[in-house]
Design a protein around this motif. Structure first.
Motif, short mmCIF file in Angstrom:
data_model
loop_
_atom_site.label_atom_id
_atom_site.label_comp_id
_atom_site.label_asym_id
_atom_site.label_seq_id
_atom_site.Cartn_x
_atom_site.Cartn_y
_atom_site.Cartn_z
N PRO A 87 11.87 -4.49 14.09
CA PRO A 87 11.23 -5.72 13.60
C PRO A 87 10.36 -5.45 12.38
O PRO A 87 9.77 -4.37 12.25
N ILE A 88 10.25 -6.43 11.50
CA ILE A 88 9.48 -6.25 10.27
C ILE A 88 7.99 -6.03 10.57
O ILE A 88 7.31 -5.29 9.87
N LYS A 89 7.50 -6.62 11.65
CA LYS A 89 6.09 -6.44 12.03
C LYS A 89 5.82 -4.97 12.39
O LYS A 89 4.78 -4.42 12.06
N GLU A 90 6.78 -4.34 13.06
CA GLU A 90 6.62 -2.93 13.42
C GLU A 90 6.66 -2.04 12.18
O GLU A 90 5.89 -1.09 12.06
N ARG A 122 2.50 -8.41 2.96
CA ARG A 122 3.37 -9.46 3.50
C ARG A 122 3.25 -10.70 2.61
O ARG A 122 2.19 -11.32 2.54
N THR A 123 4.32 -11.06 1.93
CA THR A 123 4.32 -12.24 1.05
C THR A 123 4.87 -13.48 1.74
O THR A 123 4.73 -14.59 1.24
N HIS A 124 5.51 -13.26 2.88
CA HIS A 124 6.22 -14.33 3.59
C HIS A 124 6.47 -13.79 4.99
O HIS A 124 6.45 -12.58 5.21
N LYS A 125 6.69 -14.67 5.95
CA LYS A 125 6.90 -14.19 7.31
C LYS A 125 8.08 -13.24 7.42
O LYS A 125 8.15 -12.41 8.34
N SER A 126 9.01 -13.32 6.46
CA SER A 126 10.22 -12.48 6.53
C SER A 126 10.29 -11.42 5.44
O SER A 126 11.29 -10.72 5.33
N TYR A 127 9.21 -11.28 4.62
CA TYR A 127 9.26 -10.35 3.49
C TYR A 127 8.00 -9.48 3.43
O TYR A 127 6.88 -9.96 3.61
N LEU A 128 8.23 -8.20 3.12
CA LEU A 128 7.17 -7.22 2.94
C LEU A 128 7.46 -6.51 1.61
O LEU A 128 8.54 -5.97 1.42
N VAL A 129 6.48 -6.53 0.69
CA VAL A 129 6.72 -6.05 -0.68
C VAL A 129 5.84 -4.85 -1.00
O VAL A 129 4.66 -4.81 -0.63
N ASN A 130 6.43 -3.87 -1.70
CA ASN A 130 5.66 -2.73 -2.20
C ASN A 130 4.96 -3.17 -3.49
O ASN A 130 5.60 -3.39 -4.51
N GLN A 166 15.32 -4.58 -8.82
CA GLN A 166 15.96 -5.57 -7.96
C GLN A 166 16.17 -6.88 -8.71
O GLN A 166 15.29 -7.33 -9.45
N LYS A 167 17.34 -7.49 -8.53
CA LYS A 167 17.62 -8.78 -9.17
C LYS A 167 17.01 -9.94 -8.39
O LYS A 167 16.63 -10.95 -8.97
N GLU A 168 16.95 -9.80 -7.09
CA GLU A 168 16.46 -10.90 -6.25
C GLU A 168 14.98 -11.16 -6.50
O GLU A 168 14.18 -10.23 -6.64
N GLU A 169 14.60 -12.44 -6.55
CA GLU A 169 13.20 -12.84 -6.63
C GLU A 169 12.72 -13.15 -5.22
O GLU A 169 13.35 -13.91 -4.48
N ILE A 170 11.60 -12.58 -4.84
CA ILE A 170 11.14 -12.59 -3.46
C ILE A 170 10.11 -13.72 -3.27
O ILE A 170 9.18 -13.85 -4.07
N PRO A 171 10.26 -14.54 -2.24
CA PRO A 171 9.33 -15.66 -2.03
C PRO A 171 7.93 -15.22 -1.62
O PRO A 171 7.76 -14.23 -0.91
N LEU A 176 7.47 5.51 -0.68
CA LEU A 176 7.24 5.34 -2.11
C LEU A 176 8.49 4.82 -2.83
O LEU A 176 8.39 4.25 -3.93
N ASP A 177 9.67 5.00 -2.22
CA ASP A 177 10.92 4.55 -2.83
C ASP A 177 11.30 3.13 -2.43
O ASP A 177 12.18 2.52 -3.03
N ILE A 178 10.64 2.60 -1.41
CA ILE A 178 10.98 1.25 -0.92
C ILE A 178 10.40 0.21 -1.87
O ILE A 178 9.23 0.26 -2.23
N THR A 179 11.25 -0.75 -2.28
CA THR A 179 10.77 -1.84 -3.14
C THR A 179 10.33 -3.03 -2.31
O THR A 179 9.29 -3.62 -2.56
N TYR A 180 11.13 -3.40 -1.31
CA TYR A 180 10.72 -4.47 -0.40
C TYR A 180 11.55 -4.40 0.88
O TYR A 180 12.56 -3.71 0.96
N VAL A 181 11.06 -5.14 1.88
CA VAL A 181 11.70 -5.19 3.19
C VAL A 181 11.84 -6.67 3.57
O VAL A 181 10.93 -7.46 3.31
N PHE A 182 12.98 -7.05 4.15
CA PHE A 182 13.09 -8.44 4.61
C PHE A 182 13.90 -8.52 5.90
O PHE A 182 14.69 -7.63 6.22
N ARG A 183 13.66 -9.59 6.63
CA ARG A 183 14.32 -9.83 7.92
C ARG A 183 15.35 -10.92 7.76
O ARG A 183 15.06 -11.97 7.20
#
Length: 244
Positions: free
Chosen positions: A179-182, A194-202, A224-229, A153-160
């Motif tokens: 791995p992000i898939k796991e 999954r918004t992108h092959k390398s990003y997973l968003v809450n 978060q300041k970063e904008e996620i693709p 619940l605290d995770i905002t996003y995950v990236f590889r």
């Protein structure tokens, strides 16, 4: 807000389906997402629509209702089972496969009302238990030689990035070799997409969806300041998950 109960009706008799559909449509929280005239088609509808409850006849050619339910018991998310049949003698067999209730044709409105009350009670209890389980669940992350427990619940996003996966919360970022898939598989019961092959968003943390170029977007998540693709292939599914 009333919880919508996704419902599938499975019966080889069209008149019985129509009668049950008419009666169920009197309940504003029922959403009949599919009908099927055989056990085989019913199985397909359950797999694709993922209903909360199914009303299924017992006596059907080829795959009977009982055979269908025995297959459904192998699913991770099994719907509630309501048998609807003209044969009251099947009641004992129905409850052996953990049916919630048993309706005898022709349908009695008072009996259906009692069945609906049982469905609502069971789904409410399940939802409460699921929320409790989610609030106490922790993701084990190997970080700097230690195992750190992070609430999903605290995770905002995950990236590889390169050969490491970054798990971002509002206050810190954890590095892991997983791995992000796991991680996506472990977080399947939560609101991650999954918004992108390398990003997973809450999805619970998404604040804005920003047009980018060539049909792609970016998302802004809280804290978060970063904008996620968001790749073009994922935009439609993302909007369906985010919007009413």
């Amino acid at each position: 807000m009333t919880k919508v109960i996704k419902t599938v009706i499975i019966d080889d008799e069209p008149y019985s389906r129509d009668e049950l559909k008419f009666l169920l449509e009197q309940y504003e929280d029922i959403d009949i997402v599919a009908e099927a005239d055989s056990g085989e088609k019913g199985l397909e509808m359950v797999m694709t629509k993922e209903p909360d409850v199914i009303f299924v006849d017992i006596e059907m050619p080829q795959m009977s209702g009982l055979e269908l339910v025995k297959v459904l018991q192998n699913l991770k998310k099994m719907p509630l089972i309501i048998f609807a049949t003209a044969y009251p003698d099947y009641a004992a067999k129905a409850f052996r496969v953990q049916a919630l209730d048993y309706l005898v044709k022709p349908f009695d409105e008072d009996q259906l009302s009692e069945t609906m009350a049982r469905i609502t009670e069971r789904l409410t209890t399940k939802e409460t238990n699921d929320e409790r389980a989610k609030s106490s669940a922790r993701l084990a992350v190997e970080h700097d030689g230690r195992i750190v427990y992070v609430s999903p619940l605290d995770i905002t996003y995950v990236f590889r990035e390169d050969r490491e996966t970054m798990i971002c919360t509002k206050v810190r970022t954890f590095n892991t070799k997983t791995p992000i898939k796991e991680l996506e598989e472990k977080l399947r019961g939560f609101s991650f997409y999954r918004t992108h092959k390398s990003y997973l968003v809450n999805l619970d943390k998404v604040e804005q969806l920003i047009p980018w170029f060539n049909g792609a977007y970016q998302v802004k998540v809280e804290g978060q300041k970063e904008e996620i693709p968001v790749s073009r292939n994922y935009v439609k599914g993302l909007r369906e998950r985010l919007e009413l």
